[in-house]
Structures are given as structure tokens and as C-alpha cells.
Design a protein around this motif. Sequence first.
Motif, PDB file in Angstrom:
ATOM      1  N   GLU A 117       0.808  -1.217   0.000  1.00 28.06           N
ATOM      2  CA  GLU A 117       0.000   0.000   0.000  1.00 28.06           C
ATOM      3  C   GLU A 117       0.846   1.274   0.000  1.00 28.06           C
ATOM      4  OE1 GLU A 117      -3.189   1.766   3.068  1.00 28.06           O
ATOM      5  OE2 GLU A 117      -3.825  -0.092   2.059  1.00 28.06           O
ATOM      6  N   ASN A 118       1.990   1.258   0.676  1.00 26.40           N
ATOM      7  CA  ASN A 118       2.828   2.452   0.696  1.00 26.40           C
ATOM      8  C   ASN A 118       3.351   2.789  -0.694  1.00 26.40           C
ATOM      9  OD1 ASN A 118       4.367   0.045   0.978  1.00 26.40           O
ATOM     10  ND2 ASN A 118       6.115   1.169   1.783  1.00 26.40           N
ATOM     11  N   ARG A 121       0.233   4.016  -2.962  1.00 27.85           N
ATOM     12  CA  ARG A 121      -0.180   5.410  -2.717  1.00 27.85           C
ATOM     13  C   ARG A 121       0.789   6.398  -3.354  1.00 27.85           C
ATOM     14  NH1 ARG A 121      -3.320   6.404   2.939  1.00 27.85           N
ATOM     15  NH2 ARG A 121      -4.792   4.665   2.752  1.00 27.85           N
ATOM     16  N   GLN A 122       2.075   6.105  -3.284  1.00 30.22           N
ATOM     17  CA  GLN A 122       3.055   7.002  -3.915  1.00 30.22           C
ATOM     18  C   GLN A 122       2.851   7.065  -5.427  1.00 30.22           C
ATOM     19  OE1 GLN A 122       7.265   6.740  -2.415  1.00 30.22           O
ATOM     20  NE2 GLN A 122       6.399   5.099  -1.152  1.00 30.22           N
ATOM     21  N   GLU A 125      -0.415   8.935  -6.315  1.00 23.61           N
ATOM     22  CA  GLU A 125      -0.223  10.374  -6.131  1.00 23.61           C
ATOM     23  C   GLU A 125       0.677  10.956  -7.218  1.00 23.61           C
ATOM     24  OE1 GLU A 125       0.594  13.400  -2.441  1.00 23.61           O
ATOM     25  OE2 GLU A 125       1.813  11.566  -2.519  1.00 23.61           O
ATOM     26  N   ASP A 130      -5.181   9.990  -7.733  1.00 19.76           N
ATOM     27  CA  ASP A 130      -5.972  10.163  -6.516  1.00 19.76           C
ATOM     28  C   ASP A 130      -7.124  11.139  -6.718  1.00 19.76           C
ATOM     29  OD1 ASP A 130      -3.572  11.815  -6.715  1.00 19.76           O
ATOM     30  OD2 ASP A 130      -4.203  12.760  -4.855  1.00 19.76           O
ATOM     31  N   LEU A 137      -6.212   9.606  -1.587  1.00 18.97           N
ATOM     32  CA  LEU A 137      -5.244   8.545  -1.307  1.00 18.97           C
ATOM     33  C   LEU A 137      -5.775   7.530  -0.298  1.00 18.97           C
ATOM     34  CD1 LEU A 137      -1.845  10.469  -1.232  1.00 18.97           C
ATOM     35  CD2 LEU A 137      -2.716   8.956  -3.017  1.00 18.97           C
ATOM     36  N   ASP A 138      -6.742   7.920   0.523  1.00 18.39           N
ATOM     37  CA  ASP A 138      -7.353   6.962   1.439  1.00 18.39           C
ATOM     38  C   ASP A 138      -8.252   5.972   0.694  1.00 18.39           C
ATOM     39  OD1 ASP A 138      -6.099   7.968   3.669  1.00 18.39           O
ATOM     40  OD2 ASP A 138      -7.735   9.333   4.192  1.00 18.39           O
ATOM     41  N   VAL A 140      -7.015   4.232  -1.703  1.00 20.32           N
ATOM     42  CA  VAL A 140      -6.058   3.245  -2.227  1.00 20.32           C
ATOM     43  C   VAL A 140      -5.889   2.133  -1.197  1.00 20.32           C
ATOM     44  CG1 VAL A 140      -3.697   2.836  -3.009  1.00 20.32           C
ATOM     45  CG2 VAL A 140      -4.835   5.002  -3.547  1.00 20.32           C
ATOM     46  N   HIS A 141      -6.202   0.913  -1.583  1.00 19.99           N
ATOM     47  CA  HIS A 141      -6.069  -0.256  -0.711  1.00 19.99           C
ATOM     48  C   HIS A 141      -5.028  -1.185  -1.318  1.00 19.99           C
ATOM     49  CE1 HIS A 141     -10.049   1.450  -0.057  1.00 19.99           C
ATOM     50  NE2 HIS A 141      -9.952   1.002   1.183  1.00 19.99           N
TER      51      HIS A 141
END
Length: 229
Positions: A117-118, A121-122, A125, A130, A137-138, A140-141
Motif C-alpha cells: 500500500e505504501n 499510494r506514492q 499520487e 488520486d 489517497l485513502d 487506495v487499498h
Amino acid sequence: MTRTLPTRTTHVLLDLDGTLTDSAPGIVASLRAGFADAGFAVPSDEVLRTFVGPPLGASMARVGLAGADAEAAIAAYRRDFEARGMFDNSVFPGITDALTELREAGATLLVATAKPENYARQIVEHFGLDAYLARGLDGVHGADPEAVHETAGKEVVVERALATAVALGAERGQVVMVGDREHDVHAAAHHGLPTVGVAWGYAEPGELEAAGAAAVAATPAELRKLLTS
């Protein structure tokens, strides 16, 4: 078992690698470096390309690495991926238009990816994706980055994304998964969801149909039509 698409799709769970972005160049290059740095024989690029999408632990097992060996190879891969491979990547042509049109049609969009997930999200973004997602970004799972031996993580990711969709007002019968590999179809089916496969990703010929995809979109424009018609 093939599941049919709902008469009205309100919430869409989107895979990332091979569905929204063409991430194979960076992933393959970093895998090549990771295997070499960890002291293992480097599989062919054809084999490494099959790593794109499925949980990493499952892919390592397919080339004979498990336990501490898999952990070492994954750690070496991730070092290179963080340094240079992550953004050797691009959004597929037509994707942002399709996402815009889905949003305009009233669909709520979320990401459900087997990528940690880290990282996901990058990447989301970095490419501005996003802006199309519910909760940004929340929305994104992804997989737990500490679960380096995970072999069936997509089901867990879809479960969390589905829970978010339900919290946002979805009924299960109106949620659809979109992905490019068989593990997307199987993970969605585990939770009773149909999948629209995408033909521009990394699946082998016939893979999505054999897995039970409800439909396969040849282009992002066709994907939009399938989800809004």
C-alpha cells in the motif's frame, strides 16, 4: 464460475499494475537487479513479467524461492524499486478519460492492488490518479508491506476495499472489480463480486476468460461503456 455484471454499477474497485498503469518496465528491471543482488539466478524477462500483478510471495514460490530466500530476494528487489523502479511507469493511454467519464456517470472509484500500500499510494499520487478516487489517497487499498511471504493477499485487499465501498453506500450487488490478471477475478469472486478484465494488461491469452471474468474490455473506452451501459 463466471459472474454477471450488475444492471447498475455504483462502485468500482480498480487494480493498479496492468490496469491503470504500465508498470512492467520498472518492476522487471528491479526484479532483475534484486535477484542478482541477492545472489540468485535471474529468471528471464518473460518469467519476470509474470510477477506483475500477483502477490509477490506467490510469484517467488513459482520460481522456487520460499522462506528466507524469498525474503532476501524481495528485500533486494524493494531496495532497487524504491531507488529507481517505482516511477519507471506510465498511465495507460485513455485511462484518465475513462476515469473522468466513470466519475461523471456517478461511479465511486477505489483502488485494490496486491502492491504494498505504501508504494501504491506514492504511485497513485505521482500520476495524479488520486483525484479520481473516493477519499483520495485513502481510497487506495494495497497489501501489507511487511507480509513478504504473502501468497493470497489480493482477497484481503479486496475485502478492505469492499468494506470502504459499503461504508460509502454501496450494495454488494452494485460493486465490480476491474483487473488484468486471473488473481483479480478469483479474489473478487471470493467476495461474490464480478470482474471486468482488461485486455491491455499482462494476462496471457484466454487467462481472464478462463478465470471467469464477466467481460473483457479491449480498451479503456470499452471499459467505461461496460460499466455505465
